[in-house]
Write a protein that holds these residues in place. Structure first.
Motif, PDB file in Angstrom:
ATOM      1  N   LEU A 192       0.475  -1.327  -0.364  1.00  0.00           N
ATOM      2  CA  LEU A 192       0.120   0.072  -0.068  1.00  0.00           C
ATOM      3  C   LEU A 192       1.088   1.297   0.019  1.00  0.00           C
ATOM      4  O   LEU A 192       0.321   2.349  -0.180  1.00  0.00           O
ATOM      5  N   ALA A 193       2.068   0.987   0.402  1.00  0.00           N
ATOM      6  CA  ALA A 193       3.093   2.369   0.293  1.00  0.00           C
ATOM      7  C   ALA A 193       2.781   3.522  -0.510  1.00  0.00           C
ATOM      8  O   ALA A 193       2.751   2.865  -1.967  1.00  0.00           O
ATOM      9  N   GLY A 194       3.119   4.963  -0.849  1.00  0.00           N
ATOM     10  CA  GLY A 194       2.888   6.117  -1.578  1.00  0.00           C
ATOM     11  C   GLY A 194       2.696   6.798  -0.878  1.00  0.00           C
ATOM     12  O   GLY A 194       3.098   7.215   0.140  1.00  0.00           O
ATOM     13  N   PRO A 195       3.660   7.905  -1.810  1.00  0.00           N
ATOM     14  CA  PRO A 195       3.451   9.019  -1.203  1.00  0.00           C
ATOM     15  C   PRO A 195       2.443  10.013  -0.903  1.00  0.00           C
ATOM     16  O   PRO A 195       0.770   9.284  -0.579  1.00  0.00           O
ATOM     17  N   ARG A 196       2.286  10.711   0.808  1.00  0.00           N
ATOM     18  CA  ARG A 196       0.890  11.922   1.369  1.00  0.00           C
ATOM     19  C   ARG A 196       0.173  10.292   1.713  1.00  0.00           C
ATOM     20  O   ARG A 196      -1.238   9.911   1.472  1.00  0.00           O
ATOM     21  N   TRP A 197       0.620   9.745   2.566  1.00  0.00           N
ATOM     22  CA  TRP A 197       0.700   8.208   3.316  1.00  0.00           C
ATOM     23  C   TRP A 197      -0.736   8.703   4.466  1.00  0.00           C
ATOM     24  O   TRP A 197      -1.659   8.783   4.827  1.00  0.00           O
ATOM     25  N   ASP A 198      -0.159  10.305   4.644  1.00  0.00           N
ATOM     26  CA  ASP A 198      -1.409  10.503   5.823  1.00  0.00           C
ATOM     27  C   ASP A 198      -2.543  10.599   5.464  1.00  0.00           C
ATOM     28  O   ASP A 198      -3.653  10.342   6.084  1.00  0.00           O
ATOM     29  N   LEU A 199      -2.790  11.454   3.742  1.00  0.00           N
ATOM     30  CA  LEU A 199      -4.307  11.434   3.333  1.00  0.00           C
ATOM     31  C   LEU A 199      -4.492  10.665   3.298  1.00  0.00           C
ATOM     32  O   LEU A 199      -5.411  10.660   2.806  1.00  0.00           O
ATOM     33  N   ARG A 200      -3.699   9.771   2.541  1.00  0.00           N
ATOM     34  CA  ARG A 200      -4.222   7.875   2.025  1.00  0.00           C
ATOM     35  C   ARG A 200      -4.653   7.874   3.435  1.00  0.00           C
ATOM     36  O   ARG A 200      -5.907   6.709   3.220  1.00  0.00           O
ATOM     37  N   THR A 201      -4.459   7.540   4.194  1.00  0.00           N
ATOM     38  CA  THR A 201      -5.470   7.146   6.280  1.00  0.00           C
ATOM     39  C   THR A 201      -6.489   7.942   6.834  1.00  0.00           C
ATOM     40  O   THR A 201      -6.408   6.718   7.349  1.00  0.00           O
ATOM     41  N   LYS A 202      -5.976   9.141   6.277  1.00  0.00           N
ATOM     42  CA  LYS A 202      -7.436   9.875   6.723  1.00  0.00           C
ATOM     43  C   LYS A 202      -8.384   8.899   6.438  1.00  0.00           C
ATOM     44  O   LYS A 202      -9.375   9.170   7.625  1.00  0.00           O
ATOM     45  N   ASN A 203      -8.752   8.772   5.436  1.00  0.00           N
ATOM     46  CA  ASN A 203     -10.196   8.843   5.105  1.00  0.00           C
ATOM     47  C   ASN A 203     -10.590   7.354   5.736  1.00  0.00           C
ATOM     48  O   ASN A 203     -11.605   6.825   6.560  1.00  0.00           O
ATOM     49  N   LEU A 204      -9.665   6.469   5.637  1.00  0.00           N
ATOM     50  CA  LEU A 204     -10.170   5.290   6.136  1.00  0.00           C
ATOM     51  C   LEU A 204     -10.198   4.970   7.768  1.00  0.00           C
ATOM     52  O   LEU A 204     -10.340   4.440   8.823  1.00  0.00           O
ATOM     53  N   PHE A 205      -8.600   5.959   8.690  1.00  0.00           N
ATOM     54  CA  PHE A 205      -8.755   5.848   9.928  1.00  0.00           C
ATOM     55  C   PHE A 205      -9.665   6.957  10.971  1.00  0.00           C
ATOM     56  O   PHE A 205      -9.058   6.588  12.060  1.00  0.00           O
ATOM     57  N   MET A 206     -10.471   8.007  10.382  1.00  0.00           N
ATOM     58  CA  MET A 206     -10.530   9.124  11.486  1.00  0.00           C
ATOM     59  C   MET A 206     -11.122   8.508  12.222  1.00  0.00           C
ATOM     60  O   MET A 206     -10.960   9.708  13.416  1.00  0.00           O
ATOM     61  N   SER A 207     -11.463   8.296  12.039  1.00  0.00           N
ATOM     62  CA  SER A 207     -12.778   7.756  13.405  1.00  0.00           C
ATOM     63  C   SER A 207     -11.880   7.067  14.150  1.00  0.00           C
ATOM     64  O   SER A 207     -12.388   6.881  16.525  1.00  0.00           O
ATOM     65  N   ASP A 208     -10.889   5.776  14.080  1.00  0.00           N
ATOM     66  CA  ASP A 208     -10.011   5.149  15.494  1.00  0.00           C
ATOM     67  C   ASP A 208      -9.457   6.136  15.982  1.00  0.00           C
ATOM     68  O   ASP A 208      -8.981   5.899  17.432  1.00  0.00           O
ATOM     69  N   TRP A 209      -9.214   7.187  14.743  1.00  0.00           N
ATOM     70  CA  TRP A 209      -7.995   8.549  15.405  1.00  0.00           C
ATOM     71  C   TRP A 209      -8.874   9.175  16.717  1.00  0.00           C
ATOM     72  O   TRP A 209      -8.123   9.446  18.136  1.00  0.00           O
ATOM     73  N   ILE A 210      -9.803   9.639  16.094  1.00  0.00           N
ATOM     74  CA  ILE A 210     -10.306   9.990  17.489  1.00  0.00           C
ATOM     75  C   ILE A 210     -11.285   9.434  18.250  1.00  0.00           C
ATOM     76  O   ILE A 210     -11.055   9.853  19.485  1.00  0.00           O
ATOM     77  N   LYS A 211     -11.302   8.072  18.131  1.00  0.00           N
ATOM     78  CA  LYS A 211     -11.821   6.977  19.080  1.00  0.00           C
ATOM     79  C   LYS A 211     -10.472   7.302  20.367  1.00  0.00           C
ATOM     80  O   LYS A 211     -10.275   7.302  21.828  1.00  0.00           O
ATOM     81  N   ALA A 212      -9.568   6.734  19.622  1.00  0.00           N
ATOM     82  CA  ALA A 212      -7.907   7.014  20.588  1.00  0.00           C
ATOM     83  C   ALA A 212      -7.675   8.380  21.927  1.00  0.00           C
ATOM     84  O   ALA A 212      -7.698   7.941  22.920  1.00  0.00           O
ATOM     85  N   PHE A 213      -8.534   9.286  20.587  1.00  0.00           N
ATOM     86  CA  PHE A 213      -8.479  10.419  21.535  1.00  0.00           C
ATOM     87  C   PHE A 213      -8.898  10.787  22.329  1.00  0.00           C
ATOM     88  O   PHE A 213      -8.559  11.054  24.130  1.00  0.00           O
ATOM     89  N   THR A 214     -10.592   9.944  22.312  1.00  0.00           N
ATOM     90  CA  THR A 214     -11.162  10.777  23.387  1.00  0.00           C
ATOM     91  C   THR A 214     -11.359   9.282  24.487  1.00  0.00           C
ATOM     92  O   THR A 214     -10.917   9.726  25.750  1.00  0.00           O
ATOM     93  N   GLU A 215     -10.751   8.119  24.236  1.00  0.00           N
ATOM     94  CA  GLU A 215     -10.672   6.926  25.559  1.00  0.00           C
ATOM     95  C   GLU A 215      -8.900   7.509  25.851  1.00  0.00           C
ATOM     96  O   GLU A 215      -8.694   7.351  27.292  1.00  0.00           O
ATOM     97  N   GLY A 216      -8.117   8.157  25.170  1.00  0.00           N
ATOM     98  CA  GLY A 216      -6.609   8.212  25.826  1.00  0.00           C
ATOM     99  C   GLY A 216      -6.594   9.554  26.276  1.00  0.00           C
ATOM    100  O   GLY A 216      -5.877   9.813  27.730  1.00  0.00           O
ATOM    101  N   SER A 217      -7.121  10.029  25.949  1.00  0.00           N
ATOM    102  CA  SER A 217      -8.038  11.629  27.543  1.00  0.00           C
ATOM    103  C   SER A 217      -8.580  11.329  28.535  1.00  0.00           C
ATOM    104  O   SER A 217      -9.252  12.684  29.211  1.00  0.00           O
ATOM    105  N   ASN A 218      -9.814  10.377  28.270  1.00  0.00           N
ATOM    106  CA  ASN A 218     -10.827  10.244  29.192  1.00  0.00           C
ATOM    107  C   ASN A 218     -11.955  10.646  29.393  1.00  0.00           C
ATOM    108  O   ASN A 218     -12.424  11.117  29.983  1.00  0.00           O
ATOM    109  N   LEU A 219     -11.928  11.083  27.791  1.00  0.00           N
ATOM    110  CA  LEU A 219     -13.530  12.166  27.758  1.00  0.00           C
ATOM    111  C   LEU A 219     -14.579  11.119  27.595  1.00  0.00           C
ATOM    112  O   LEU A 219     -14.895  10.070  27.247  1.00  0.00           O
TER     113      LEU A 219
END
Length: 113
Positions: free
Chosen positions: A86-113
């Motif tokens: 799956l390698a290629g340039p701008r891996w941040d943009l390529r993963t953002k749409n796939l994993f954003m909900s996981d990132w938000i969940k990690a932030f929420t759980e990590g910050s005890n919100l």
């Protein structure tokens, strides 16, 4: 007629403390690195192996002399996808749409919100 409302926001202040926000950012950054890993170009593993998180959890860092070139890429470049298909340039943009909900969940759980 006068109505008075008293709201106790002490719990909100505690939840939004700098310590909780820092923990949330770090948890999210760790999740982001994990999710982006298969999208980072990998030939010998040097770029992949230098991945780290900024001390405040507010940045992701790939520390090689060629990291910027790999990150932005050029259309004429041939990407080595033998080890990371799956390698290629701008891996941040390529993963953002796939994993954003996981990132938000990690932030929420990590910050005890």
């Amino acid at each position: 007629m006068v109505t008075r409302v008293k709201v106790d926001i002490s719990g909100v202040k505690r939840k939004l403390s700098e310590q909780n926000m820092l923990a949330g950012r770090r948890a999210m950054a760790n999740q982001m690195l994990s999710d982006m890993a298969p999208y980072v170009p990998f030939k010998e593993g040097t770029l992949f192996g230098t991945a780290s998180i900024g001390i405040n959890g507010d940045s992701l860092i790939w520390d090689t002399p060629y990291a910027k070139r790999m990150f932005y890429g050029r259309k004429s470049w041939k990407w080595t996808t033998e080890k990371h298909p799956l390698a290629g340039p701008r891996w941040d943009l390529r993963t953002k749409n796939l994993f954003m909900s996981d990132w938000i969940k990690a932030f929420t759980e990590g910050s005890n919100l």
